[in-house]
Write an enzyme that holds these catalytic residues in place. Structure first.
Site, PDB file in Angstrom:
ATOM      1  N   TYR A 142       0.628  -1.230  -0.053  1.00 13.96           N
ATOM      2  CA  TYR A 142       0.059   0.046   0.000  1.00 13.96           C
ATOM      3  C   TYR A 142       0.773   1.213   0.172  1.00 13.96           C
ATOM      4  O   TYR A 142       0.478   2.273  -0.344  1.00 13.96           O
ATOM      5  CB  TYR A 142      -0.798  -0.087   1.114  1.00 13.96           C
ATOM      6  CG  TYR A 142      -2.282  -0.576   1.012  1.00 13.96           C
ATOM      7  CD1 TYR A 142      -2.228  -1.775   0.610  1.00 13.96           C
ATOM      8  CD2 TYR A 142      -3.420   0.285   1.423  1.00 13.96           C
ATOM      9  CE1 TYR A 142      -3.480  -2.557   0.472  1.00 13.96           C
ATOM     10  CE2 TYR A 142      -4.660  -0.336   1.196  1.00 13.96           C
ATOM     11  CZ  TYR A 142      -4.894  -1.575   0.818  1.00 13.96           C
ATOM     12  OH  TYR A 142      -6.042  -2.110   0.749  1.00 13.96           O
ATOM     13  N   LYS A 193       3.132 -15.323   1.973  1.00 12.81           N
ATOM     14  CA  LYS A 193       3.149 -16.092   0.571  1.00 12.81           C
ATOM     15  C   LYS A 193       4.625 -16.544   0.418  1.00 12.81           C
ATOM     16  O   LYS A 193       5.450 -15.818  -0.424  1.00 12.81           O
ATOM     17  CB  LYS A 193       2.352 -15.101  -0.456  1.00 12.81           C
ATOM     18  CG  LYS A 193       2.460 -15.797  -1.895  1.00 12.81           C
ATOM     19  CD  LYS A 193       1.464 -16.638  -1.835  1.00 12.81           C
ATOM     20  CE  LYS A 193       1.472 -17.594  -3.376  1.00 12.81           C
ATOM     21  NZ  LYS A 193       0.363 -18.611  -3.486  1.00 12.81           N
ATOM     22  N   ASP A 225      -3.306 -17.997  -0.111  1.00 13.53           N
ATOM     23  CA  ASP A 225      -4.407 -18.542  -0.961  1.00 13.53           C
ATOM     24  C   ASP A 225      -5.242 -19.838   0.087  1.00 13.53           C
ATOM     25  O   ASP A 225      -6.296 -19.790  -0.118  1.00 13.53           O
ATOM     26  CB  ASP A 225      -3.871 -19.091  -2.343  1.00 13.53           C
ATOM     27  CG  ASP A 225      -2.515 -19.912  -1.938  1.00 13.53           C
ATOM     28  OD1 ASP A 225      -1.942 -19.963  -0.800  1.00 13.53           O
ATOM     29  OD2 ASP A 225      -2.092 -20.516  -3.071  1.00 13.53           O
ATOM     30  N   ASP A 249      -6.587  -6.566   4.034  1.00 13.86           N
ATOM     31  CA  ASP A 249      -7.552  -6.075   3.450  1.00 13.86           C
ATOM     32  C   ASP A 249      -8.546  -7.191   2.928  1.00 13.86           C
ATOM     33  O   ASP A 249      -9.842  -7.019   2.839  1.00 13.86           O
ATOM     34  CB  ASP A 249      -7.061  -5.095   2.300  1.00 13.86           C
ATOM     35  CG  ASP A 249      -8.201  -4.311   1.629  1.00 13.86           C
ATOM     36  OD1 ASP A 249      -9.127  -4.059   2.232  1.00 13.86           O
ATOM     37  OD2 ASP A 249      -8.274  -4.338   0.224  1.00 13.86           O
ATOM     38  N   ASP A 253     -12.375  -8.787   4.146  1.00 11.01           N
ATOM     39  CA  ASP A 253     -13.791  -8.634   3.781  1.00 11.01           C
ATOM     40  C   ASP A 253     -14.420 -10.149   3.621  1.00 11.01           C
ATOM     41  O   ASP A 253     -15.411 -10.241   4.052  1.00 11.01           O
ATOM     42  CB  ASP A 253     -13.591  -8.114   2.393  1.00 11.01           C
ATOM     43  CG  ASP A 253     -13.816  -6.705   2.284  1.00 11.01           C
ATOM     44  OD1 ASP A 253     -13.374  -6.025   3.357  1.00 11.01           O
ATOM     45  OD2 ASP A 253     -14.164  -6.300   1.163  1.00 11.01           O
TER      46      ASP A 253
HETATM   47  C1  IPM Z   1     -10.442  -0.845   4.296  1.00 10.80           C
HETATM   48  C2  IPM Z   1     -10.719  -0.416   2.967  1.00 10.80           C
HETATM   49  C3  IPM Z   1      -9.632   0.680   2.501  1.00 10.80           C
HETATM   50  C4  IPM Z   1      -8.167  -0.045   2.402  1.00 10.80           C
HETATM   51  C5  IPM Z   1      -9.654   1.588   1.252  1.00 10.80           C
HETATM   52  C6  IPM Z   1     -10.945   2.285   1.333  1.00 10.80           C
HETATM   53  C7  IPM Z   1      -8.513   2.312   0.940  1.00 10.80           C
HETATM   54  O1  IPM Z   1     -11.026  -1.074   1.883  1.00 10.80           O
HETATM   55  O2  IPM Z   1     -10.273  -0.081   5.183  1.00 10.80           O
HETATM   56  O3  IPM Z   1     -10.341  -2.043   4.127  1.00 10.80           O
HETATM   57  O4  IPM Z   1      -7.959  -0.583   1.226  1.00 10.80           O
HETATM   58  O5  IPM Z   1      -7.510  -0.358   3.566  1.00 10.80           O
HETATM   59 MG    MG Z   2     -11.090  -3.511   2.674  1.00 13.82          MG
END
Ligand code: IPM
Ligand code: MG
Length: 359
Positions: A142, A193, A225, A249, A253
């Site tokens: 990042y 990884k 993975d 990240d 999710d």
């Molecule tokens: C998160 C979001 C952020 C990230 C974005 C909005 C930059 O997806 O906080 O997970 O990638 O960290």
């Molecule tokens: Mg995110």
């Protein structure tokens, strides 16, 4: 002593969900006599529209002066095509994380028993789920340099980023993860990884080294993975997972969805002294912004995490979490967690219900 909380609603559904969390904070502020002073600021696209930058100096100064920050979400199609990538809303969020050195991102994925039906996985796979993902937040690909899009001699363009972690960056997030595991079931799975990427060969080596200071925590390693697969196959095998910025990240999710909805997941981003910024794990959801249907619970639960981790107000944090559980018991559901037989409520009705459950 009064404590300052900076409220950054941001973009999209951000202002709607943050408004409900602020109502909840105001109630516990009175009820528990917390002495919190709330102040607002602009970040993301809404800051760009006013100041021409997603992270105005004024916001950064307020953030530095505050004891904790509660953020909604940033980003939206309106700003997606900005020529200068440095001006995109996401840069406001990333700038806050890196400027305040909030390297330790805690993303708990807990399945509320009331929501077992809302998960896309079978109830027996997710019931009782309680995972903590510890994501490194201020390094990795990042932030690595060099980065950009360049034109090669043959006229073709090429995009490039740099995946880099220093030993000290790995060591400090490893400590956060081991300490978190010590407070839980003492199992830590480090995700990397290392079969392909040197950065994560070093990551693995440092995790092994730090683990010597935490003999009571059982450390394991998993390729990313496989970790993605295991999260949807048998998520209850995990207690604490630690990983770098990008893998974290993505995995967070996936973990969020196990719990029924990403609209339920709070997060804390902490610096070395536990000062922090608190935000829901979900994004600004421009597709539903302004409709009053977003789930405010992730933001309300983020406010609870803020009280717990940065403000040391454990009783108030407990009260908010209990109130959330109570409204779920009452069958109240926003659209994202709705199932048959439940009562569908708006963002505001959900916030009001939590407020009512608190009093
Ligand atoms: C998160 C979001 C952020 C990230 C974005 C909005 C930059 O997806 O906080 O997970 O990638 O960290
Ligand atoms: Mg995110």
């Amino acid at each position: 002593m009064s404590k300052n909380v900076l409220i950054l609603p941001g973009d999209g559904i951000g202002p709607e969900i943050v408004a409900e969390a602020v109502k909840v904070l105001n109630v516990v502020n009175d009820k528990f006599d917390l002495g919190l002073t709330l102040e607002e600021g602009l970040v993301g696209g809404s800051a760009y529209d006013v100041h021409g930058t997603p992270l105005p100096e004024e916001t950064m100064n307020k953030a530095k002066a505050s004891d904790a920050i509660l953020l909604g979400a940033v980003g939206g199609p309106k700003w997606d095509n900005l020529e200068d990538r440095e001006l995109r809303p996401e840069k406001g969020l990333l700038g806050l994380r890196s400027g305040l050195e909030l390297f330790g991102n805690l993303r708990p994925a807990i399945l509320y028993p009331q929501l077992a039906d809302a998960s896309s996985l079978k109830p027996e796979i997710v019931s009782g789920l309680d995972i903590l993902i510890v994501r490194e937040l201020t390094g990795g690909i990042y932030f690595g340099k060099p980065r950009g899009i360049r034109t090669l001699e043959n006229g073709e363009r090429e995009g490039y980023n740099t995946y880099v972690y220093s030993e000290s960056e790995i060591r400090r997030i490893a400590k956060v993860a081991f300490e978190s595991a010590q407070k839980r079931n003492k199992k830590l799975c480090s995700v990397d990884k290392a079969n392909v990427l040197e950065v994560t060969v070093l990551w693995r080596e440092i995790l092994e080294e730090v683990s010597k200071d935490y003999p009571d925590v059982e450390l394991s390693h998993m390729y990313v993975d496989n970790a993605a697969m295991q999260l949807v196959r048998a998520p209850k095998q995990f207690d604490v997972m630690v990983t770098g910025n990008m893998f974290g990240d993505i995995l967070s999710d996936a973990a969020a969805m196990l719990t029924g909805s990403i609209g339920m997941l709070p997060s804390a981003s902490l610096d070395k002294d536990n000062k922090g910024m608190y935000e829901p794990c979900h994004g600004s959801a421009p597709d539903i912004a302004g409709q009053g249907i977003a789930n405010p619970l992730a933001t309300i639960l983020s406010a609870a995490m803020m009280l717990r981790y940065s403000l040391n107000e454990v009783a108030a944090a407990d009260a908010i979490e209990e109130a959330v559980s109570k409204v779920l018991d009452q069958g109240l559901r926003t659209a994202d967690i709705f199932s048959d037989g439940m009562k569908k409520v708006s963002t505001e009705e959900m916030g009001e219900a939590v407020v009512a459950a608190l009093s």
